[in-house]
Design a protein around this motif. Structure first.
Motif, PDB file in Angstrom:
ATOM      1  N   MET A  12       0.839  -1.210   0.000  1.00 32.36           N
ATOM      2  CA  MET A  12       0.000   0.000   0.000  1.00 32.36           C
ATOM      3  C   MET A  12       0.870   1.254   0.000  1.00 32.36           C
ATOM      4  N   ARG A  13       1.864   1.255   0.864  1.00 34.37           N
ATOM      5  CA  ARG A  13       2.730   2.450   0.955  1.00 34.37           C
ATOM      6  C   ARG A  13       3.416   2.727  -0.384  1.00 34.37           C
ATOM      7  N   PHE A  14       3.926   1.658  -0.987  1.00 32.09           N
ATOM      8  CA  PHE A  14       4.648   1.800  -2.248  1.00 32.09           C
ATOM      9  C   PHE A  14       3.687   2.274  -3.356  1.00 32.09           C
ATOM     10  N   SER A  15       2.489   1.681  -3.407  1.00 27.92           N
ATOM     11  CA  SER A  15       1.519   2.029  -4.453  1.00 27.92           C
ATOM     12  C   SER A  15       1.050   3.472  -4.319  1.00 27.92           C
ATOM     13  N   ILE A  16       0.812   3.907  -3.067  1.00 28.63           N
ATOM     14  CA  ILE A  16       0.320   5.274  -2.863  1.00 28.63           C
ATOM     15  C   ILE A  16       1.388   6.285  -3.277  1.00 28.63           C
ATOM     16  N   SER A  17       2.627   6.038  -2.874  1.00 27.64           N
ATOM     17  CA  SER A  17       3.671   7.005  -3.233  1.00 27.64           C
ATOM     18  C   SER A  17       3.882   7.029  -4.750  1.00 27.64           C
ATOM     19  N   ARG A  18       3.743   5.880  -5.415  1.00 24.52           N
ATOM     20  CA  ARG A  18       3.897   5.852  -6.874  1.00 24.52           C
ATOM     21  C   ARG A  18       2.727   6.574  -7.554  1.00 24.52           C
ATOM     22  N   ALA A  19       1.514   6.376  -7.029  1.00 25.94           N
ATOM     23  CA  ALA A  19       0.335   7.020  -7.632  1.00 25.94           C
ATOM     24  C   ALA A  19       0.446   8.540  -7.543  1.00 25.94           C
ATOM     25  N   LEU A  20       1.006   9.019  -6.439  1.00 26.35           N
ATOM     26  CA  LEU A  20       1.078  10.464  -6.254  1.00 26.35           C
ATOM     27  C   LEU A  20       2.175  11.115  -7.116  1.00 26.35           C
ATOM     28  N   GLU A  21       3.014  10.273  -7.727  1.00 29.44           N
ATOM     29  CA  GLU A  21       4.001  10.835  -8.663  1.00 29.44           C
ATOM     30  C   GLU A  21       3.322  11.308  -9.944  1.00 29.44           C
ATOM     31  N   PHE A  22       2.195  10.685 -10.279  1.00 32.89           N
ATOM     32  CA  PHE A  22       1.464  11.039 -11.507  1.00 32.89           C
ATOM     33  C   PHE A  22       0.129  11.668 -11.107  1.00 32.89           C
ATOM     34  N   ARG A  23       0.202  12.916 -10.674  1.00 30.16           N
ATOM     35  CA  ARG A  23      -0.990  13.507 -10.045  1.00 30.16           C
ATOM     36  C   ARG A  23      -2.117  13.780 -11.021  1.00 30.16           C
ATOM     37  N   ILE A  24      -1.770  14.218 -12.241  1.00 28.23           N
ATOM     38  CA  ILE A  24      -2.851  14.520 -13.202  1.00 28.23           C
ATOM     39  C   ILE A  24      -3.614  13.232 -13.499  1.00 28.23           C
ATOM     40  N   ASP A  25      -2.867  12.164 -13.766  1.00 28.03           N
ATOM     41  CA  ASP A  25      -3.497  10.884 -14.053  1.00 28.03           C
ATOM     42  C   ASP A  25      -4.336  10.417 -12.862  1.00 28.03           C
ATOM     43  N   PHE A  26      -3.811  10.644 -11.668  1.00 22.08           N
ATOM     44  CA  PHE A  26      -4.508  10.263 -10.440  1.00 22.08           C
ATOM     45  C   PHE A  26      -5.910  10.895 -10.413  1.00 22.08           C
ATOM     46  N   PHE A  27      -5.964  12.204 -10.664  1.00 18.28           N
ATOM     47  CA  PHE A  27      -7.257  12.884 -10.582  1.00 18.28           C
ATOM     48  C   PHE A  27      -8.152  12.570 -11.788  1.00 18.28           C
ATOM     49  N   PHE A  28      -7.549  12.344 -12.964  1.00 15.97           N
ATOM     50  CA  PHE A  28      -8.350  11.920 -14.126  1.00 15.97           C
ATOM     51  C   PHE A  28      -9.055  10.613 -13.807  1.00 15.97           C
ATOM     52  N   ARG A  29      -8.326   9.703 -13.181  1.00 12.26           N
ATOM     53  CA  ARG A  29      -8.899   8.383 -12.871  1.00 12.26           C
ATOM     54  C   ARG A  29     -10.020   8.493 -11.838  1.00 12.26           C
ATOM     55  N   VAL A  30      -9.803   9.370 -10.859  1.00  3.40           N
ATOM     56  CA  VAL A  30     -10.850   9.589  -9.855  1.00  3.40           C
ATOM     57  C   VAL A  30     -12.094  10.134 -10.557  1.00  3.40           C
ATOM     58  N   PHE A  31     -11.880  11.090 -11.442  1.00  5.63           N
ATOM     59  CA  PHE A  31     -12.996  11.721 -12.138  1.00  5.63           C
ATOM     60  C   PHE A  31     -13.713  10.709 -13.041  1.00  5.63           C
ATOM     61  N   MET A  32     -12.930   9.831 -13.683  1.00  4.24           N
ATOM     62  CA  MET A  32     -13.523   8.812 -14.567  1.00  4.24           C
ATOM     63  C   MET A  32     -14.488   7.909 -13.787  1.00  4.24           C
ATOM     64  N   ASP A  33     -14.042   7.470 -12.612  1.00  5.28           N
ATOM     65  CA  ASP A  33     -14.906   6.596 -11.816  1.00  5.28           C
ATOM     66  C   ASP A  33     -16.132   7.346 -11.287  1.00  5.28           C
ATOM     67  N   LEU A  34     -15.944   8.625 -10.953  1.00  4.57           N
ATOM     68  CA  LEU A  34     -17.097   9.416 -10.503  1.00  4.57           C
ATOM     69  C   LEU A  34     -18.121   9.539 -11.633  1.00  4.57           C
ATOM     70  N   ALA A  35     -17.619   9.697 -12.866  1.00  2.12           N
ATOM     71  CA  ALA A  35     -18.526   9.780 -14.015  1.00  2.12           C
ATOM     72  C   ALA A  35     -19.290   8.465 -14.170  1.00  2.12           C
ATOM     73  N   TYR A  36     -18.588   7.341 -13.934  1.00  7.74           N
ATOM     74  CA  TYR A  36     -19.256   6.029 -14.014  1.00  7.74           C
ATOM     75  C   TYR A  36     -20.388   5.949 -12.976  1.00  7.74           C
ATOM     76  N   TYR A  37     -20.108   6.444 -11.771  1.00  5.93           N
ATOM     77  CA  TYR A  37     -21.150   6.433 -10.730  1.00  5.93           C
ATOM     78  C   TYR A  37     -22.319   7.317 -11.157  1.00  5.93           C
ATOM     79  N   GLY A  38     -21.993   8.489 -11.704  1.00  8.75           N
ATOM     80  CA  GLY A  38     -23.040   9.418 -12.160  1.00  8.75           C
ATOM     81  C   GLY A  38     -23.896   8.781 -13.247  1.00  8.75           C
ATOM     82  N   ILE A  39     -23.257   8.059 -14.153  1.00  9.96           N
ATOM     83  CA  ILE A  39     -23.989   7.414 -15.247  1.00  9.96           C
ATOM     84  C   ILE A  39     -24.944   6.350 -14.707  1.00  9.96           C
TER      85      ILE A  39
END
Lengths: 262, 265
Positions: A12-39
């Protein structure tokens, strides 16, 4: 057991620190899943403009079910999906060797190594939708009933994981595994609708051999219509059988695996 | 022309070389979408009674849902990530020295995929009409209207998709944006539920957006539900949106290339 928990903490620690290296992608992915919930929410809102009931459930009851499958989806996306996505690639390239020589269960390592930090954020949103759906339903909420529903959804997520893995495991014998993911995601559409709309042999298949209706519908049914021991026994039996099948195919696959040349 | 034909034929060869995966993916996608829709609407018709909902009988709805994945494949063409992938791994560099426009090559690949998917669309439709007693009959005027619409819708999707893919010049990963595009197109274009089931205000708004032109409009043309005036207006809107995205795409391309170093990640 403690060793595995500690190891998962490292993942978990390793994955979280790696995810935060790519912040734009991180938030795009969050937004993508939110759109799926909205749909999904929009879909059921439009459907209930046309009918008062769907598979015996009214709008509020269906929202409780829908929130449940969003939680199941978010759990699997957070915990296992990334790992399973790259599994066929690991088999084809021979990268599986690196997992097999570790002094831990290779299935554990392969399934849980990558923790999707962005999906964890979406899991929190899904739980928010879940709480909203429960609050607007007319069902009396007790600690016991909500805990049982949550526990059943966790088991539903486990079923989801097992089905996904079973469907992609033939990659050990095939040349390419990308089409196998497609088959799983096509089939998982059946999870997104209430189980009672399905009839005949399709329904039988969806509650036994391909238990997509058990993942979210059965937990919702037990919450909305009360605990039934025969349904719970059926649910647990399917999980046990599927787990046994998974282990058999996994062991057969490892025997067939011939490293980079496969 | 010869170069274009060579690229087109090369793409066709690529598609045909993975036949099993191609047909497996096709059948899995079409059957699951159709199967879920079949049981969903069967339950809805049973719950509310009546012969039709919003002008759709059960048979007409099933035909609509069969056409959704088939038309979507024709319009979407190639898989996602083909341009962004080349930006990320530096593969774009080799295209920059070719004597042919990069987007022309990519569009030919898109057309090659679409033309194979068009054959699947025809096969699927023929099978449905042969097996089920459908109130719908395929007419030559409807086919005549649908083919140019499919061509224009495919071009609109291609131009819109490359706009999104070009964010790869700046973003770490654009996979999620392209998935988001497909999700939005599926719902707002009428793939998940026909637009006639949406509230009136939503139908009015969606009619002006590009998504409708990608899914619902070609299907309605094929079903013979689109009159001549609406057809011309629809094609005009498709062309207008394609023009807007072509301008924005051109700006993104020029700006992106200035920062592109060809090294790859």
């Amino acid at each position: 057991m403690l060793r595995y928990l500690r190891l998962y903490g490292h993942f978990m620690r390793f994955s979280i620190s790696r995810a935060l290296e790519f912040r734009i992608d991180f938030f795009f992915r969050v937004f993508m899943d939110l759109a799926y919930y909205g749909i999904q929410i929009a879909f059921y809102q439009v459907i209930f403009l046309q009918t008062p009931l769907l598979g015996g459930w009214n709008r509020d009851q269906t929202l409780v079910f829908m929130a449940g499958f969003l939680v199941v989806d978010a759990i699997t996306m957070t915990v296992v999906s990334n790992n399973l996505w790259f599994f066929p690639v690991a088999v084809n390239r021979g990268d599986l060797d690196y997992y097999l020589v570790r002094p831990v269960s290779s299935l554990f390592f392969l399934s849980l190594r990558d923790f999707a930090a962005n999906s964890f954020l979406n899991l929190l949103f899904a739980m928010g939708i879940f709480a909203w759906a429960l609050a607007r339903s007319s069902i009396p909420l007790t600690v016991g009933s909500v805990s049982l529903y949550a526990a059943m959804l966790m088991l539903g997520a486990f079923l989801h994981y097992m089905m996904h893995l079973i469907i992609i495991l033939p990659v050990f014998w095939l040349q390419s595994g990308s089409g196998l993911h497609g088959i799983f995601y096509s089939m998982s559409r059946f999870m997104e609708r209430p189980d009672r709309i399905f009839t005949g042999w399709v329904r039988k298949a969806l509650v036994t051999a391909f238990p997509f209706c058990l993942m979210a519908s059965f937990p919702a049914r037990m919450f909305l219509e009360g605990l039934r021991w025969d349904v719970l026994a059926h649910f647990m039996a399917v999980i046990a059988v599927l787990f046994a099948v998974l282990l058999v195919i996994w062991n057969a696959g490892l025997k067939a695996y011939s490293s980079a040349s496969s | 022309m010869n170069v274009a034909l060579s690229f087109y034929l090369m793409e066709l060869k690529k598609i045909i070389s993975y036949r099993a995966e191609f047909w497996l993916g096709f059948l899995g996608n079409v059957l699951s979408q159709f199967g879920v829709a079949f049981f969903l609407w069967k339950a809805i018709f049973a719950a509310r009674g009546g012969e039709s909902i919003q002008g759709y009988t059960f048979g007409a709805l099933m035909l609509y849902y069969l056409l959704v994945p088939l038309v979507e494949r024709v319009v979407y063409g190639q898989e996602m990530g083909y341009i962004s992938g080349e930006i990320y791994d530096g593969g774009l560099s080799r295209y920059l020295i070719y004597p042919v426009s990069y987007f022309r090559i990519k569009y030919l690949a898109h057309l090659a995929q679409s033309s194979v998917f068009l054959i699947q669309l025809m096969l699927g439709l023929a099978l449905f009409l042969a097996v089920f007693h459908s109130p719908f009959s395929l007419t030559w005027p409807a086919i005549g209207k649908t083919l140019p619409v499919l061509f224009c819708s495919g071009m609109l999707f291609f131009i819109f998709a490359i706009n999104l893919e070009m964010f790869a010049f700046w973003a770490d990963n654009v996979w999620s944006i392209t998935v988001l595009n497909r999700l939005a197109t599926h719902l707002l274009g009428g793939g998940l539920i026909p637009l006639a089931f949406f509230p009136k205000w939503a139908q009015t708004v969606l009619d002006w957006l590009p998504f409708t032109r990608l899914v619902s409009f070609p299907i309605r043309c094929l079903l013979g539900q689109v009159g001549n005036l609406e057809w011309i207006r629809g094609l005009g809107l498709t062309a207008a949106w394609a023009g807007i995205f072509a301008i924005s795409g051109s700006l993104l391309w020029r700006k992106g290339l200035k920062g592109y170093n060809g090294v790859g990640i």
